[in-house]
Design a protein around this motif. Structure first.
Motif, PDB file in Angstrom:
ATOM      1  N   ALA A   1       0.829  -1.210   0.000  1.00 48.08           N
ATOM      2  CA  ALA A   1       0.000   0.000   0.000  1.00 48.08           C
ATOM      3  C   ALA A   1       0.865   1.263   0.000  1.00 48.08           C
ATOM      4  O   ALA A   1       0.567   2.228  -0.714  1.00 48.08           O
ATOM      5  N   LEU A   2       1.941   1.254   0.759  1.00 48.55           N
ATOM      6  CA  LEU A   2       2.840   2.407   0.801  1.00 48.55           C
ATOM      7  C   LEU A   2       3.614   2.539  -0.515  1.00 48.55           C
ATOM      8  O   LEU A   2       3.802   3.646  -1.028  1.00 48.55           O
ATOM      9  N   ASN A   3       4.037   1.427  -1.080  1.00 48.31           N
ATOM     10  CA  ASN A   3       4.715   1.466  -2.377  1.00 48.31           C
ATOM     11  C   ASN A   3       3.803   2.057  -3.457  1.00 48.31           C
ATOM     12  O   ASN A   3       4.251   2.833  -4.299  1.00 48.31           O
ATOM     13  N   ILE A   4       2.545   1.694  -3.425  1.00 49.84           N
ATOM     14  CA  ILE A   4       1.585   2.213  -4.409  1.00 49.84           C
ATOM     15  C   ILE A   4       1.458   3.724  -4.270  1.00 49.84           C
ATOM     16  O   ILE A   4       1.454   4.452  -5.264  1.00 49.84           O
ATOM     17  N   GLU A   5       1.371   4.221  -3.051  1.00 49.18           N
ATOM     18  CA  GLU A   5       1.257   5.676  -2.853  1.00 49.18           C
ATOM     19  C   GLU A   5       2.533   6.388  -3.312  1.00 49.18           C
ATOM     20  O   GLU A   5       2.478   7.474  -3.876  1.00 49.18           O
ATOM     21  N   LEU A   6       3.688   5.766  -3.094  1.00 49.68           N
ATOM     22  CA  LEU A   6       4.942   6.352  -3.585  1.00 49.68           C
ATOM     23  C   LEU A   6       4.977   6.375  -5.115  1.00 49.68           C
ATOM     24  O   LEU A   6       5.452   7.341  -5.722  1.00 49.68           O
ATOM     25  N   LEU A   7       4.462   5.336  -5.738  1.00 51.52           N
ATOM     26  CA  LEU A   7       4.363   5.320  -7.197  1.00 51.52           C
ATOM     27  C   LEU A   7       3.417   6.414  -7.688  1.00 51.52           C
ATOM     28  O   LEU A   7       3.662   7.043  -8.720  1.00 51.52           O
ATOM     29  N   ARG A   8       2.341   6.646  -6.947  1.00 49.03           N
ATOM     30  CA  ARG A   8       1.411   7.729  -7.312  1.00 49.03           C
ATOM     31  C   ARG A   8       2.096   9.089  -7.194  1.00 49.03           C
ATOM     32  O   ARG A   8       1.888   9.960  -8.039  1.00 49.03           O
ATOM     33  N   VAL A   9       2.898   9.279  -6.144  1.00 51.04           N
ATOM     34  CA  VAL A   9       3.650  10.534  -5.994  1.00 51.04           C
ATOM     35  C   VAL A   9       4.587  10.714  -7.184  1.00 51.04           C
ATOM     36  O   VAL A   9       4.652  11.789  -7.783  1.00 51.04           O
ATOM     37  N   ALA A  10       5.307   9.663  -7.543  1.00 48.71           N
ATOM     38  CA  ALA A  10       6.239   9.740  -8.674  1.00 48.71           C
ATOM     39  C   ALA A  10       5.495  10.072  -9.966  1.00 48.71           C
ATOM     40  O   ALA A  10       5.963  10.887 -10.772  1.00 48.71           O
ATOM     41  N   THR A  11       4.329   9.469 -10.170  1.00 44.19           N
ATOM     42  CA  THR A  11       3.527   9.740 -11.362  1.00 44.19           C
ATOM     43  C   THR A  11       3.096  11.198 -11.413  1.00 44.19           C
ATOM     44  O   THR A  11       3.178  11.848 -12.464  1.00 44.19           O
ATOM     45  N   LEU A  12       2.659  11.728 -10.294  1.00 47.39           N
ATOM     46  CA  LEU A  12       2.257  13.134 -10.251  1.00 47.39           C
ATOM     47  C   LEU A  12       3.434  14.060 -10.516  1.00 47.39           C
ATOM     48  O   LEU A  12       3.287  15.083 -11.195  1.00 47.39           O
TER      49      LEU A  12
END
Length: 174
Positions: free
Chosen positions: A127-138
């Motif tokens: 779940a934390l990795n997914i949020e970090l990937l979302r930050v990177a995407t943004l």
């Protein structure tokens, strides 16, 4: 607001994200809407930068649980970044090179497997990795010209998650 008022406001906002860690039948949509409205829309660029800096401090604090970090990213930082992406004003004020270096040096690097770990493994929960990937995407969406300087680190970060056994993590990495 004064520095003391801003600090109190940030403390309250970050404390509110802990509501999402409580699992139950209650809906937390009103808290999510408040956080989106207050941090994403209500803050000026200096306030948004203070939120980002506090997010880094929270993220690197070992005393803060992974669940708290996940909810902080999901319900406070990411909606604020999405709003900034929508209005696209004063991005250079908000994202100076030191902050970009911290994103890659502290947040994204924390999710990259170490040399003794198997590819696709991370010490952080999915779940934390997914949020970090979302930050990177943004960030790629917000600042493509700045992020291009960090292309190698970004590719390595995403590539490691493409090898993950978790399907959702794979999809966000792609």
């Amino acid at each position: 607001p004064s520095e003391e008022e801003r600090e109190l406001e940030l403390t309250l906002l970050f404390a509110l994200t802990n509501v999402f860690a409580v699992r139950g039948n209650e809906s937390h949509e009103s808290v999510a809407a408040y956080l989106r409205q207050h941090a994403a829309v209500g803050f000026d660029m200096a306030g948004k930068r203070a939120v980002i800096e506090r997010a880094f401090t929270t993220f690197t604090d070992d005393a803060v649980s992974h669940d708290e970090k996940t909810t902080m990213l999901k319900h406070l930082l990411i909606p604020m970044l999405a709003e900034v992406a929508r209005v696209r004003t004063d991005l250079e004020v908000l994202w100076r090179p030191d902050l970009i270096d911290r994103v890659f040096g502290e947040m994204l690097a924390a999710s990259t497997p170490g040399p003794d770990q198997a590819a696709g493994c991370s010490m952080l929960p999915n779940a934390l990795n997914i949020e970090l990937l979302r930050v990177a995407t943004l960030l790629v969406h917000l600042l493509p010209h700045v992020i291009s300087e960090k292309r190698k680190e970004l590719i390595k970060f995403a590539w490691n998650h493409l090898k993950s056994s978790d399907t959702v993590t794979n999809q966000w990495a792609y």
